[in-house]
Design an enzyme around this catalytic site. Structure first.
Site, PDB file in Angstrom:
ATOM      1  N   HIS A  22     -29.910   5.222  -4.591  1.00 38.41           N
ATOM      2  CA  HIS A  22     -29.582   5.398  -5.978  1.00 38.41           C
ATOM      3  C   HIS A  22     -29.681   7.052  -6.290  1.00 38.41           C
ATOM      4  CE1 HIS A  22     -29.631   4.864 -10.229  1.00 38.41           C
ATOM      5  NE2 HIS A  22     -30.628   5.952 -10.293  1.00 38.41           N
ATOM      6  N   ALA A  59       0.862  -1.343   0.012  1.00 41.23           N
ATOM      7  CA  ALA A  59      -0.075  -0.064   0.058  1.00 41.23           C
ATOM      8  C   ALA A  59       0.896   1.114   0.192  1.00 41.23           C
ATOM      9  CB  ALA A  59      -1.098  -0.336   1.322  1.00 41.23           C
TER      10      ALA A  59
END
Ligand SMILES: Cc1cc2nc3c(=O)[nH]c(=O)nc-3n(C[C@H](O)[C@H](O)[C@H](O)COP(=O)(O)OP(=O)(O)OC[C@H]3O[C@@H](n4cnc5c(N)ncnc54)[C@H](O)[C@@H]3O)c2cc1C
Length: 463
Positions: free
Chosen positions: A442, A182
């Site tokens: 949504h 990372a």
């Protein structure tokens, strides 16, 4: 030399240590925190936070460079590296002051200096005013430091450790990043966005070796498309420092290649800060550079605990702070919530971002689980298309027999924030049926998480 008595002594003021100290004080325990350097440890001062401040600058730059596609004309875009670095340091200082204030507010006694055990239950501190402290419970939270490679040490000038890589004075034209975990990948992404020619090498066959192979492959394709040169299964044959740069001969699977670079960043993992703690005066046991602990973070010496990086991987700040709290609650006699190492999210804040929790497909198979896999590419997600960042994949791993969510793996925009949804699901041991029945808002990229679950059961709607 004065002697002070506490209920709990914490050695190290990083996220493992300062969170443990605050929790102990909240529980009414007389608590001392000993820190030899800066409150906040690596995380606040030289790790998580300053790198995220730099990566945010890079993200904004990338967005502005891509603004024309959104109907916005900016004219030529430039940046000032010195101001980016100065902001990153200011952010670190702000948090350092914040945590110092929290310790004061909670009445934790902060002692500046390096602590060392003289016997179990007793430490000496060699600060400005040498002192001896005793307590029935002592928590070691001394963190970890970067490892070197045989024959290759960071010198701070040509070969940087993460520290120097965080405070560059000039932008290296050609940069070699050694190690594709990372930390290495975040620096590669940052410098590439700013315009450096970046080469990343990794000894193992995949970048981000802890991640699911498919997600790592998708991330690699995105980094290569952004112009980062990546060599896996590659080691350094020779590294020669020149006047103001270095030559490296890289041993790849296809033979030797030679490159010239201005700077290299060494990011090949960490080792625990266990030396000079006087552990020889205790029965604390160590294993390959880290302190061995049981599931309550207690060492082989009753009353001595170890949390965070010094207690072994994964070396992540949230693992450190969770262990710190759980350990203190155990010390206080509360029912604590010991750390489940399979349920620690891991995040890489590059572009694209990568985030995961639980078992990879390979690890699940190795553990003898029969799995169902769900995959949903972000090209099927309306929000990702609307924000112009639809390169990504969400992968879920379920146990075929029980329906248990074993792992979730993501690459794409904002996934380091989204992973917590799956962390809660795995922590609460929800079933696939409960996940399927959950309503996702949504339009959000989180809908792709739902679709990935649906896909595992042959029910994906938008692909
Ligand atoms: C470049 C970089 C980026 C990172 N990014 C992330 C990220 O995005 N997310 C993430 O989760 N993790 C990240 N990490 C890892 C994270 O910084 C560590 O996991 C975290 O700091 C561990 O916390 P800790 O409390 O165990 O130790 P540390 O934060 O290392 O703190 C230990 C403290 O103990 C002190 N100390 C040591 N010995 C003594 C002694 N004898 N007496 C007194 N004090 C002592 C040290 O001075 C230090 O302040 C990153 C690390 C680096 C280097």
């Amino acid at each position: 030399m004065s002697e002070q008595i506490f209920d709990v002594i914490v050695i190290g003021g990083g996220p493992g240590g300062y969170v443990a100290a605050i929790r102990a004080a909240q529980l009414g325990l007389a608590t001392a925190l000993i820190e030899r350097d800066e409150i906040g440890g690596v995380c606040l001062n030289w790790g998580c936070i300053p790198t995220k401040a730099l990566l945010h600058s890079a993200d904004v730059l990338r967005e502005i460079q891509g603004a024309a596609a959104l109907g916005i004309d900016t004219g030529p875009v430039s940046f000032d590296l010195k101001r980016m670095v100065a902001r990153s340091r200011a952010v670190a200082q702000q948090l350092n002051r914040g945590v110092t204030g929290l310790l004061k507010k909670n009445k934790v006694t902060v002692i500046k200096g390096a602590a060392r055990f003289t016997e179990p239950g007793r430490v000496s501190v060699d600060g400005k005013q040498p002192t001896t402290l005793t307590a029935d419970a002592i928590v070691i939270a001394t963190g970890a430091r970067a490892k070197s490679l045989p024959g290759i040490e960071a010198d701070g000038k040509i070969v940087w450790s993460a520290r120097e890589a965080m405070v560059p004075e000039t932008l290296p034209k050609r940069l070699l990043v050694i190690g594709a975990g990372a930390i290495g990948i975040e620096f590669a992404s940052f410098y590439r966005t700013l315009g450096s020619a970046v080469t990343v090498i990794e000894m193992l066959p995949q970048i981000l070796p802890a991640e699911d192979a498919e997600i790592a492959a998708a991330a690699r394709a995105a980094f290569e498309a952004a112009g980062i040169e990546i060599h896996t299964s590659t080691s350094i044959e020779t590294l020669t420092r020149t006047g103001n740069g270095l030559n490296a001969v890289l041993k790849t699977a296809n033979g030797l290649i030679e490159g010239t670079y201005d700077r290299a960043i060494l990011a090949v993992g960490v080792t625990g800060n266990i030396e000079s703690l006087g552990l020889e005066h205790t029965r604390v046991a160590t294993d390959r550079g880290f302190i061995r602990t049981d599931h309550h973070a207690e060492t082989a010496e009753p009353g001595i605990y170890a949390v965070g990086d010094v207690a072994g991987p994964p070396c992540l700040a949230h693992k450190a702070s969770h262990e710190g709290v759980a350990c203190i609650e155990h010390i206080a006699g509360l029912e604590s919530h010991p750390l489940n190492r399979n349920r620690i999210p891991g995040c890489t804040y590059s572009h694209p971002q990568i985030a995961s929790i639980g078992l990879t497909e390979r690890a699940a198979a190795a553990a003898g689980r029969t799995v169902r896999i769900g995959r949903f590419p972000l090209i099927g997600n309306g929000k990702a298309i609307a924000v112009g960042d639809s390169n990504g994949l969400i992968k879920t791993v379920f146990d075929t027999t029980t329906g248990e969510l074993l792992g979730a793996h993501m690459v794409g925009p904002g996934v380091t924030e989204l992973i917590q949804g799956f962390a809660i699901a795995i922590g609460a041991e929800v079933t696939e049926a409960e996940l399927i029945a959950t309503v996702f808002p949504h339009p959000t990229i989180s809908e792709a998480m739902h679709e990935s679950v649906l896909a595992a059961y042959g029910r994906a709607l938008h692909i």
